[in-house]
Design an enzyme around this catalytic site. Structure first.
Site, PDB file in Angstrom:
ATOM      1  N   TYR A   7      15.136  20.086 -12.076  1.00  0.00           N
ATOM      2  CA  TYR A   7      16.215  19.103 -11.999  1.00  0.00           C
ATOM      3  C   TYR A   7      17.600  19.738 -11.946  1.00  0.00           C
ATOM      4  O   TYR A   7      18.597  19.023 -11.947  1.00  0.00           O
ATOM      5  CB  TYR A   7      16.143  18.151 -13.205  1.00  0.00           C
ATOM      6  N   GLY A   8      17.672  21.067 -11.874  1.00  0.00           N
ATOM      7  CA  GLY A   8      18.974  21.722 -11.916  1.00  0.00           C
ATOM      8  C   GLY A   8      19.128  22.804 -10.879  1.00  0.00           C
ATOM      9  O   GLY A   8      18.952  22.574  -9.679  1.00  0.00           O
ATOM     10  N   THR A   9      19.447  24.008 -11.329  1.00  0.00           N
ATOM     11  CA  THR A   9      19.786  25.112 -10.425  1.00  0.00           C
ATOM     12  C   THR A   9      18.595  25.614  -9.613  1.00  0.00           C
ATOM     13  O   THR A   9      18.774  26.374  -8.658  1.00  0.00           O
ATOM     14  CB  THR A   9      20.395  26.291 -11.199  1.00  0.00           C
ATOM     15  N   LEU A  10      17.379  25.203  -9.946  1.00  0.00           N
ATOM     16  CA  LEU A  10      16.191  25.596  -9.183  1.00  0.00           C
ATOM     17  C   LEU A  10      15.920  24.679  -7.997  1.00  0.00           C
ATOM     18  O   LEU A  10      15.102  24.994  -7.137  1.00  0.00           O
ATOM     19  CB  LEU A  10      14.962  25.610 -10.096  1.00  0.00           C
ATOM     20  N   GLU A  73      14.305  30.412 -18.006  1.00  0.00           N
ATOM     21  CA  GLU A  73      14.619  29.310 -18.919  1.00  0.00           C
ATOM     22  C   GLU A  73      14.614  29.742 -20.386  1.00  0.00           C
ATOM     23  O   GLU A  73      14.843  28.922 -21.263  1.00  0.00           O
ATOM     24  CB  GLU A  73      13.636  28.153 -18.702  1.00  0.00           C
TER      25      GLU A  73
END
Length: 123
Positions: A7-10, A73
């Site tokens: 849900y983010g930088t990936l 993470e």
């Protein structure tokens, strides 16, 4: 093989998407409204509580990529992970468990990529 919800930088276009180079993109997915998404500055932190739906993508990754994601993470120190039911089957999602800064803004719409676009448009 492992399925992960990111849900983010990936996500595609995110600065850490290169970690997904060997992954198979299954598709976009929006979670039920059961989370809180925080802006820590360089990356988002999703809490396993709240009323926000997370916007993201589901990928299938191999063991090496899954291990690299755990390192990225800082699992299990800053993030834990749990299974999330998605349209593509169960997928792991990383959820923030470390201390929170009370100044971190909440992203009410749950979409980190949109938040980053809006933030850069206001610069």
């Amino acid at each position: 093989m492992h399925q992960v919800f990111v849900y983010g930088t990936l996500r595609p276009g995110g600065r850490n998407h290169h970690f997904m180079a060997t992954a198979t993109h299954l598709g976009a997915y929006t979670t039920p409204a059961a989370f809180t998404l925080l802006d820590t500055g360089p990356y988002p932190a999703a809490l396993d509580e709240g009323k926000t739906a997370l916007v993201g993508d589901v990928f299938t990754v191999d063991d090496d990529t899954f291990a690299a994601l755990d390192r990225l993470e800082d699992y299990p120190v800053h993030y834990t992970r749990r299974k999330l039911a998605t349209d593509y089957g169960d997928a792991w999602v990383y959820l923030w468990i470390a201390a929170q800064d009370p100044t971190w803004p909440v992203i009410d719409h749950g979409d980190w990529c949109r938040h980053m676009r809006e933030h850069s448009d206001n610069s």
